[in-house]
Design a protein around this motif. Structure first.
Motif, short mmCIF file in Angstrom:
data_model
loop_
_atom_site.label_atom_id
_atom_site.label_comp_id
_atom_site.label_asym_id
_atom_site.label_seq_id
_atom_site.Cartn_x
_atom_site.Cartn_y
_atom_site.Cartn_z
N ILE A 130 26.29 -17.94 29.76
CA ILE A 130 26.08 -16.65 30.27
C ILE A 130 27.43 -15.94 29.96
O ILE A 130 27.52 -14.94 29.22
N PRO A 131 28.55 -16.57 30.41
CA PRO A 131 29.97 -15.79 30.02
C PRO A 131 30.33 -15.60 28.63
O PRO A 131 30.93 -14.80 28.26
N ILE A 132 29.85 -16.91 28.12
CA ILE A 132 30.27 -16.86 26.67
C ILE A 132 29.54 -15.76 25.87
O ILE A 132 30.24 -15.17 25.13
N ALA A 133 28.21 -15.58 26.20
CA ALA A 133 27.68 -14.26 25.33
C ALA A 133 28.52 -13.22 25.91
O ALA A 133 28.46 -12.25 25.28
N GLY A 156 17.18 -21.81 37.12
CA GLY A 156 18.26 -22.58 37.51
C GLY A 156 19.53 -22.24 37.38
O GLY A 156 20.17 -22.31 38.44
N ALA A 157 19.76 -21.60 36.27
CA ALA A 157 21.07 -21.04 35.99
C ALA A 157 21.67 -19.91 36.98
O ALA A 157 22.77 -19.63 37.10
N THR A 158 20.71 -19.37 37.54
CA THR A 158 20.87 -18.00 38.33
C THR A 158 21.42 -18.44 40.04
O THR A 158 21.92 -17.74 40.61
N SER A 159 21.75 -19.77 40.21
CA SER A 159 22.52 -20.28 41.19
C SER A 159 23.82 -20.57 40.88
O SER A 159 24.34 -20.79 41.82
N GLN A 160 24.32 -20.42 39.70
CA GLN A 160 25.48 -20.72 39.10
C GLN A 160 26.46 -19.45 39.47
O GLN A 160 26.00 -18.25 39.35
N GLY A 161 27.68 -19.64 40.03
CA GLY A 161 28.40 -18.42 40.36
C GLY A 161 28.97 -17.69 39.10
O GLY A 161 28.98 -16.50 39.25
N ALA A 162 28.94 -18.41 38.16
CA ALA A 162 29.19 -17.71 36.53
C ALA A 162 28.05 -16.44 36.32
O ALA A 162 28.43 -15.50 35.63
N PHE A 163 26.82 -16.97 36.55
CA PHE A 163 25.78 -15.70 36.45
C PHE A 163 26.17 -14.55 37.10
O PHE A 163 26.25 -13.41 36.65
N TYR A 164 26.52 -14.48 38.61
CA TYR A 164 26.99 -13.22 39.34
C TYR A 164 28.07 -12.73 38.61
O TYR A 164 28.35 -11.66 38.87
N GLU A 165 28.98 -13.42 38.45
CA GLU A 165 30.38 -13.04 38.06
C GLU A 165 30.01 -12.30 36.74
O GLU A 165 30.86 -11.27 36.49
N THR A 166 29.52 -12.75 36.13
CA THR A 166 29.15 -12.03 34.70
C THR A 166 28.57 -10.78 34.85
O THR A 166 28.72 -9.80 34.33
N LEU A 167 27.47 -10.81 35.70
CA LEU A 167 26.57 -9.55 35.84
C LEU A 167 27.77 -8.67 36.57
O LEU A 167 27.63 -7.53 36.26
N THR B 61 40.66 -7.92 35.46
CA THR B 61 39.30 -8.71 35.98
C THR B 61 39.03 -9.00 37.31
O THR B 61 40.00 -8.73 38.15
N PRO B 62 38.07 -9.11 37.60
CA PRO B 62 37.63 -9.35 39.10
C PRO B 62 38.27 -10.93 39.22
O PRO B 62 38.51 -11.39 38.43
N ILE B 63 38.18 -11.17 40.50
CA ILE B 63 38.79 -12.58 40.92
C ILE B 63 37.38 -13.55 40.49
O ILE B 63 36.89 -13.98 41.60
N SER B 64 37.45 -13.92 39.32
CA SER B 64 36.20 -14.55 38.80
C SER B 64 36.64 -15.64 37.67
O SER B 64 36.35 -15.49 36.38
N GLU B 65 37.69 -16.51 37.75
CA GLU B 65 38.21 -17.25 36.86
C GLU B 65 37.08 -17.80 36.02
O GLU B 65 37.29 -17.99 34.67
N SER B 66 36.17 -18.24 36.64
CA SER B 66 35.09 -19.16 36.02
C SER B 66 34.49 -18.20 34.81
O SER B 66 34.33 -18.69 33.70
N ALA B 67 34.08 -16.90 35.10
CA ALA B 67 33.42 -16.33 34.04
C ALA B 67 34.30 -15.67 33.38
O ALA B 67 33.80 -15.48 32.02
N PHE B 68 35.29 -15.01 33.52
CA PHE B 68 36.37 -14.39 32.76
C PHE B 68 36.79 -15.41 31.55
O PHE B 68 37.32 -15.20 30.51
N MET B 69 37.14 -16.79 32.18
CA MET B 69 37.65 -17.62 30.98
C MET B 69 36.37 -18.04 30.15
O MET B 69 36.68 -18.19 28.99
N GLY B 70 35.31 -18.03 30.65
CA GLY B 70 34.21 -18.17 29.63
C GLY B 70 34.08 -17.18 28.73
O GLY B 70 33.69 -17.36 27.46
N LEU B 71 34.15 -15.90 29.28
CA LEU B 71 34.03 -15.09 28.45
C LEU B 71 35.15 -14.75 27.32
O LEU B 71 34.90 -14.35 26.32
N ALA B 72 36.28 -15.19 27.65
CA ALA B 72 37.35 -15.31 26.75
C ALA B 72 37.18 -16.19 25.42
O ALA B 72 37.33 -15.95 24.55
#
Lengths: 328, 330
Positions: A130-133, A156-167, B61-72
Motif C-alpha cells: 500500500i505505501p509502495i503504491a 486483512g491488510a486494513t488492520s496494518q498500520g501502514a494502511f491508515y498511515e498511507t490513507l 511527513t506525519p509521524i509514520s515511519e512505516s508508511a513514508f519509508m514504504g512510500l519512499a
C-alpha cells in the motif's frame, strides 16, 4: 463473507468493451484453474494463492488503466498482473521458477513484478504494497502528471498500520492513488468478525477525508466506481478507497482444506460467481452468444497451454546467476 | 580562493551542503521526513532547504515511519531519488519492513528490473543523554541485509562526500550519522566533493597495531593512538567509513604490516561490525596475525540515561586493547 454492498450505478459500455471485460475475467479464471492443477501436480514449488471468485475487480479496474499506470498487488495477485497486461508466457515461467520469468525465477507467485507493464510487485507482507503504491503515485504526481497508481489489497491488510498511515498521507498530499480493497471476508484463516469490528472497510477511511465507494462483486459496478476514482485521481483530486465485497473460494492457499470454514460456507461462496453472472447477463443482453463464449474460452485455453509449454521448456536459473544484480 | 582551498565546516552543515548541492543538481532528489520542512529537521540538517526548494521537494511527513519509508521505496522504484530522514536511528525499528523486506529486496527479488536510489539518513549513537530509545548504534542489523549499503561518516568531509555519493547511488544506502559529531568542525575541500562508498581511509600510519573503527569511535581511536605514541607504540588507525561494503583490502594490507588488530565500535560488542571484520581476518589471513584480535564495544545492555559514562566505550579501552594486542602472542 463480506456483507453485500448496495447496488451502484452501472456504466454504459459498448459490446467490444463488455466482451473485453468478460475475456479478461475468464482468462484469470482459467489461468488460476490451470495453476491449481499444475501446483497440485507438484510442478510449482512453495505456496500458491489464487483469486478464484475474485476475477471481477482486477478486470474492471485494470481495463481502465494505461500501460504506464502503476499497480501494486498482493500474495493473491495473479489476477491483477494478468489484467494489467503482463505476458502470460513469462508469467508462467516465473511461477515455475524458471529463468525466463519476469524476475528471473527469483520471485515466484508471491513477488511477481513486471515493470514494463507497471506491475510494481506482488508482496509477501500483507499491507506492505500500500505505501509502495503511494510512492509510485508520488513519483507519478511529480514526474508524470496524469499517471495513477492502484494498490490492491484485502480486508486483512486494513488492520496494518501502514494502511491508515498511507490513507493519511495520500489524503494530505492528494496523491493520484486508488486503494482497492477486495474485501473477501478473510484475513488468511481468520474470519472478518474476529479481525475487524464492523463489516465495511470504507468506514475506516472516514477520518482521513478520502473519497470512498463500496460495491458488490459485480464487474460493471466495480468498473463504474473505479472509473470515477480514476477520473478523480488523474485530475488531481486525490485518492479514493474503493471496496469490493467479494468472497474467496479456495481458502488462503491452494491445498487449504478450509476446515475452519465448513463446506456449506464454501458452497455458498462458490454459488456467488461473478463470472457466471456476468456471462449470463451478457447472453441475456445478446452481447455474447454461446458460440462466442466457447470460442473465447478455446482461445484462452490454447494461450495458456502454449504459455505453460514455454514455461516448462524454460531453463531453471543457473547457479552462476545467484549473485547477479544484487546491487546496480 | 584556490582550487584546493578548504573550509572549516560543522558536520551538520556538511550534510546540509550535500543535500543542497544534490537537490540543485538533480530535480528528482526530494527530502522526506518528520520536521524536515520549515523546521529544518530536528538537528538542522535541512535548514533553509524548504525556503529554497519548496514544499514539493522538502516534504514534512506525519509521524509514520512505516508508511513514508514504504512510500519512499515505491517512489525510488518509479524514478525519484528520495532522501529520507529518520530522526533517530532507534526509529528505524518502526520501518523495518519497508527497509528490509521491501527496499533492500526490490531489485534482486524482481530480477534486476528496478533501481532503488533511496537514501536513509539517520543520526545514531550515544553521548547526549538521550536515553535508551534515542541512542542506539544499530548499523550491524542493516549491514546484515543483502541489498543495503551502510556508511558511517566520522568527519564533516566524509559526511558531505559520502552523502553525495549515496544520493547518486542507484541502491538503497543507509547513512548513519553520529549525533554527537553534528557540532564538530572540520575541513571540507572546496567545490565538488565525493567520497566513494566502500573505501576506507588510513588516518594515521603505524607499524605496531592496526586499529579499525568507524563513526564517532574513529576519534576515540585517534586519541588512543596519540596516547600510545607516547609509550612508543605505533598504531595504524583505519576509518572504515563504509561498513557494507567494507574495505577488506585496506584492512588486510594494514594487518599484513602490523600483524596485530583491534576493532573498536560504539555499538554493543556482540554481533557488531567488529565481529565481522575480526572473523573475516581470522578466516582469510589468520597466518598474518601474531596475537589474538582485540574487540572494543559497548556492554550488552541498553544505553542507560544516567550511566552513559560507564557505558560508552572510549579511548581508554581502545588503548588497553591495543597494548594487549601489542604484547600478546599465540
Amino acid at each position: 463473507m463480506a456483507t453485500k454492498a448496495k447496488s451502484a450505478a452501472k456504466p454504459r459500455l459498448g459490446p467490444k468493451k463488455l466482451i473485453e471485460l468478460y475475456r479478461s475475467m475468464l482468462r484469470i479464471r482459467r489461468v488460476e484453474e490451470t495453476l491449481t492443477e499444475v501446483f497440485s501436480a507438484g510442478e510449482i514449488p512453495g505456496f500458491l494463492h489464487v483469486c478464484l471468485g475474485q476475477e471481477a475487480a482486477p478486470a474492471a479496474v485494470c481495463s481502465q488503466l494505461k500501460v504506464a499506470d502503476y499497480v501494486g498487488t498482493t500474495h493473491r495477485g495473479h489476477g491483477h498482473a494478468l489484467a494489467k497486461g503482463v505476458d502470460l508466457k513469462r508469467f508462467m515461467a516465473e511461477l515455475l521458477g524458471r529463468s525466463d520469468g519476469f524476475c528471473l525465477g527469483r520471485s515466484g507467485s508471491m513477488h511477481l513484478a513486471d515493470a514494463s507493464r507497471g506491475v510494481l510487485g506482488a508482496n509477501g507482507i500483507v499491507g506492505a504494497g500500500i505505501p509502495i503504491a503511494a510512492g509510485a503515485a508520488l513519483a507519478a504526481a511529480k514526474k508524470y502528471p496524469g499517471r495513477v497508481a492502484v494498490a490492491f489489497f484485502g480486508d486483512g491488510a486494513t488492520s496494518q498500520g501502514a494502511f491508515y498511515e498511507t490513507l493519511n498521507m495520500a489524503s494530505l498530499w492528494k496523491l493520484p492513488l486508488i486503494l482497492v480493497c477486495e474485501n473477501n471476508g478473510w484475513a488468511e484463516f481468520t474470519p472478518q468478525q474476529v479481525h475487524m469490528p464492523g463489516e465495511d472497510v470504507v468506514d475506516k477511511a472516514a477520518p482521513f477525508g478520502v473519497a470512498t465507494a463500496s460495491v458488490p462483486n459485480d464487474v460493471l459496478q466495480i468498473y463504474q466506481a473505479a472509473g470515477q476514482a480514476l477520473k478523480r485521481a488523474r485530475a488531481g483530486g486525490g485518492p479514493t478507497l474503493l471496496e469490493v465485497k467479494c468472497d474467496r473460494w479456495h481458502g488462503h492457499y491452494v491445498g487449504d482444506a478450509q476446515k475452519y470454514r465448513g463446506s456449506e460456507a464454501v458452497e455458498t461462496a462458490m454459488a456467488e460467481d461473478c463470472l457466471a453472472s456476468f456471462e449470463a447477463q451478457l447472453k441475456k443482453d445478446k452481447v455474447l452468444t454461446k458460440a462466442q463464449a466457447n470460442k473465447i474460452d478455446k482461445q484462452i485455453q490454447a494461450e495458456i497451454a502454449e504459455a505453460l509449454e514455454f514455461a516448462r521448456s524454460s531453463p531453471p536459473p543457473q547457479a552462476e546467476a545467484l549473485m547477479e544484480g544484487l546491487y546496480v | 580562493m584556490s582550487d584546493n582551498a578548504v573550509k572549516e565546516v560543522r558536520y551538520i552543515w556538511a550534510i546540509n551542503q550535500a543535500l543542497s548541492e544534490e537537490m540543485e543538481r538533480d530535480e528528482d532528489v526530494i527530502l522526506l521526513g518528520e520536521d524536515v520542512g520549515a523546521p529544518g529537521g530536528a538537528f538542522g540538517a535541512s535548514r533553509g532547504l524548504f525556503e529554497v526548494f519548496g514544499p514539493e521537494r522538502v516534504m514534512d511527513t506525519p509521524i509514520s515511519e512505516s508508511a513514508f519509508m514504504g512510500l519512499a521505496a515505491g517512489a525510488a522504484a518509479c524514478g525519484l531519488r528520495p532522501v529520507v530522514e529518520i530522526m533517530f536511528m532507534d526509529f528505524m525499528t518502526v520501518c523495518m519492513d519497508a527497509v528490509v523486506n521491501q527496499a533492500a529486496k526490490m531489485r534482486y527479488m524482481f530480477g534486476n528490473q528496478y533501481t532503488l536510489p533511496l537514501v536513509i539518513r539517520t543520526p545514531a549513537g550515544a553521548g547526549l543523554a538521550a536515553g535508551p530509545q534515542h541512542s542506539q548504534s544499530l548499523e550491524a542489523w542493516f549491514a546484515h541485509v543483502p541489498g543495503l549499503k551502510v556508511v558511517m561518516p566520522a568527519t564533516p568531509a566524509d559526511a558531505k562526500g559520502l552523502l553525495k555519493s549515496a544520493i547518486r547511488d542507484d541502491n538503497p544506502v543507509l547513512v548513519v550519522e553520529h549525533k554527537a559529531l553534528h557540532a564538530m568542525k572540520g575541513p571540507i575541500p572546496d567545490g565538488e566533493h565525493l567520497v566513494p562508498i566502500g573505501q576506507a581511509q588510513v588516518l594515521r600510519e603505524g607499524d605496531d597495531v592496526t586499529l579499525v573503527s568507524a563513526g564517532r569511535m574513529v576519534h576515540q581511536a585517534l586519541k588512543a593512538a596519540e596516547e600510545l605514541a607516547g609509550e612508543g607504540l605505533g598504531l595504524e588507525v583505519i576509518d572504515l567509513r563504509s561498513i557494507q561494503p567494507w574495505d577488506k583490502e585496506t584492512v588486510f594490507a594494514s594487518v599484513a604490516k602490523t600483524h596485530r588488530l583491534v576493532i573498536a565500535q560504539e555499538a554493543v560488542k556482540a554481533f557488531g561490525f567488529g565481529a565481522e571484520v575480526a572473523a573475516t581476518v581470522a578466516e582469510e589471513i589468520m597466518d598474518e596475525l601474531d596475537a589474538p584480535i582485540g574487540r572494543v564495544g559497548a556492554p550488552f545492555v541498553p544505553v542507560p540515561f544516567g550511566l552513559e559514562g560507564a557505558y560508552l566505550p572510549g579511548s581508554g579501552q581502545i588503548a588497553q586493547a591495543a597494548r594487549q594486542a601489542a604484547e600478546g602472542g599465540f
